[in-house]
Design an enzyme around this catalytic site. Structure first.
Site, PDB file in Angstrom:
ATOM      1  N   ASP A  74       0.808  -1.212   0.000  1.00  0.00           N
ATOM      2  CA  ASP A  74       0.000   0.000   0.000  1.00  0.00           C
ATOM      3  C   ASP A  74       0.847   1.271   0.000  1.00  0.00           C
ATOM      4  OD1 ASP A  74      -2.466  -1.334  -0.025  1.00  0.00           O
ATOM      5  OD2 ASP A  74      -2.431  -1.616   2.135  1.00  0.00           O
ATOM      6  N   ASN A 148      -6.197   8.969  -0.150  1.00  0.00           N
ATOM      7  CA  ASN A 148      -6.955   8.216   0.852  1.00  0.00           C
ATOM      8  C   ASN A 148      -7.541   9.124   1.931  1.00  0.00           C
ATOM      9  OD1 ASN A 148      -6.726   5.661  -0.207  1.00  0.00           O
ATOM     10  ND2 ASN A 148      -5.015   5.051   1.080  1.00  0.00           N
ATOM     11  N   ASP A 178      -7.990  11.070  19.804  1.00  0.00           N
ATOM     12  CA  ASP A 178      -6.660  10.771  19.272  1.00  0.00           C
ATOM     13  C   ASP A 178      -6.472  11.412  17.908  1.00  0.00           C
ATOM     14  OD1 ASP A 178      -6.057   9.318  21.493  1.00  0.00           O
ATOM     15  OD2 ASP A 178      -6.195   7.355  20.545  1.00  0.00           O
ATOM     16  N   ALA A 192      -9.619   5.306   7.801  1.00  0.00           N
ATOM     17  CA  ALA A 192     -10.994   5.576   8.224  1.00  0.00           C
ATOM     18  C   ALA A 192     -11.721   4.291   8.616  1.00  0.00           C
ATOM     19  CB  ALA A 192     -11.751   6.294   7.103  1.00  0.00           C
TER      20      ALA A 192
END
Length: 300
Positions: A74, A148, A178, A192
Site C-alpha cells: 500500500d 486516501n 486521538d 478511516a
C-alpha cells in the site's frame, strides 16, 4: 501512440521475493518492446539490463511515459499515486504486500499484466482526491493533497487532542480525541475503516469525517456531500497536533490551527484490468466469509 513506448516503474525493493517479481516484470516488458524507466535509487537493488533508463526523482521524471506501473504494498502504491497525479498518467498497481485495495493485479498475475500493458488493454477510472489547507490566524500555513485521507492527530500519547469539527461553515461538535480522519471513498477502506468508518463504494461521490477514539457522546462517522468543506480546528489551549496526508507527508499543527479539507481539483487515474464489482474486491481483500450465499433465484 508513438512507436517508442515507455512505462515508468515504481517498485518496493525491500524483500527478495519482491525483487524477483519486479525483475521478471521488467524482462517481460523489455522483451515485448516496451521501454522501462525507473528511479536510479531503486535501480541499485535490482539486477536489470543496461537498456533500462534510470532517472533521478523530481519534476519531469515521468515525462513521455504512458503509464505508471507500481509493484509493492500500500505504501508503494501511494507513492506511485503521487507521480501519477503529478503527470496525469494512469497508475496500474501490482500488489506485493498484504491488502492492496489500490492494486489491480497480484504477484501471480505478472504475465497477464505484461500482456495487457503491451496491448494497452485496460480501462482508466478517476478517483477523487482531497485538497488540504492549514491556516493559523487566517494565514495559510500549508497546502497539501491526499488520495486516501488527511488525518489530524495528536502529536504525543500523554494528552488528547481537543478539536472542534465543522461541516460547510457550521460547527458540529467539540471533543477530545486521538485524531480525526477526513477521507475519500477510496480511503474508506484504509485508516478511516480502522477508526470505525463505513466502507464507501468508489463510484459514490462523498467525503467522510471519522473521529478516532473520541471522548464524546456524539462523535460518529459522518458522510457528506462531495461539495462539502470539512474543517477541524485544534483548540487554542490544547497541545499541538500533526497533519498526515496518506500517511506519507506530515506537518506540525500548532495550537489554534485550522485544517480545511475539500474535494481535490486533480483526481488520480487508475488503470483497471478487471470489471469485477467492488463487492467482490471487498470480499477478496478482507477474506470475508460468504459461505451459505445462494444468490438470487429468478422465476419466469
Amino acid at each position: 501512440m508513438s512507436d517508442e513506448r515507455t512505462v515508468f516503474l515504481i517498485a518496493h525493493t525491500g524483500r527478495e521475493a519482491a525483487l524477483r517479481s519486479v525483475e521478471g516484470l521488467v524482462h517481460g516488458l523489455l522483451k515485448a518492446g516496451i521501454r522501462i524507466r525507473l528511479l536510479a535509487a531503486e535501480a541499485v537493488d535490482l539486477d536489470l539490463p543496461d537498456g533500462v533508463e534510470r532517472v533521478p526523482g523530481g519534476p519531469g521524471a515521468a515525462d513521455g511515459c504512458e503509464l505508471i506501473l507500481v509493484a509493492g504494498g500500500d505504501g508503494t502504491l501511494l507513492r506511485g499515486a503521487e507521480l501519477a497525479r503529478e503527470h496525469g498518467l494512469p497508475m496500474l498497481g501490482i500488489n506485493l504486500g498484504r491488502v492492496g485495495f489500490l492494486a489491480e493485479a497480484e504477484r501471480d498475475d505478472l504475465a497477464v499484466v505484461v500482456e495487457r500493458v503491451v496491448d494497452a488493454d485496460y480501462e482508466v477510472e478517476e478517483r477523487m482526491t482531497l485538497d488540504v489547507i492549514v491556516r493559523t490566524n487566517g494565514d495559510v500555513l500549508h497546502h497539501d493533497w491526499a488520495l486516501n485521507e488527511a488525518s489530524i492527530e495528536k502529536a504525543s500519547r500523554e494528552r488528547m487532542l481537543e478539536v472542534v469539527t465543522e461541516v460547510d461553515g457550521r460547527p458540529v461538535s467539540n471533543f477530545g480525541c486521538d485524531g480525526v480522519v477526513c477521507a475519500t471513498p477510496t480511503g474508506s477502506t484504509a485508516y478511516a475503516f480502522s477508526g470505525g468508518g463505513p466502507v464507501v463504494w468508489p463510484e459514490v461521490e462523498a467525503l467522510l469525517m471519522v473521529p478516532i477514539s473520541a471522548h464524546a457522546l456524539f462523535a460518529r462517522p459522518l458522510v457528506t456531500s462531495p461539495d462539502s468543506v470539512l474543517a477541524v480546528e485544534v483548540q487554542p489551549k490544547t497541545p499541538h497536533g500533526v497533519l498526515w496526508c496518506d500517511g506519507r507527508r506530515s506537518v506540525e499543527l500548532p495550537a489554534g490551527a485550522r485544517v480545511e479539507v475539500r474535494r481535490g481539483q486533480t483526481p488520480v487515474r487508475l488503470a483497471r484490468l478487471h470489471r469485477a464489482p467492488f463487492t467482490d474486491r471487498l470480499v477478496a481483500k478482507f477474506a470475508l466469509p460468504v459461505t451459505g450465499w445462494r444468490g438470487r433465484h429468478d422465476t419466469h
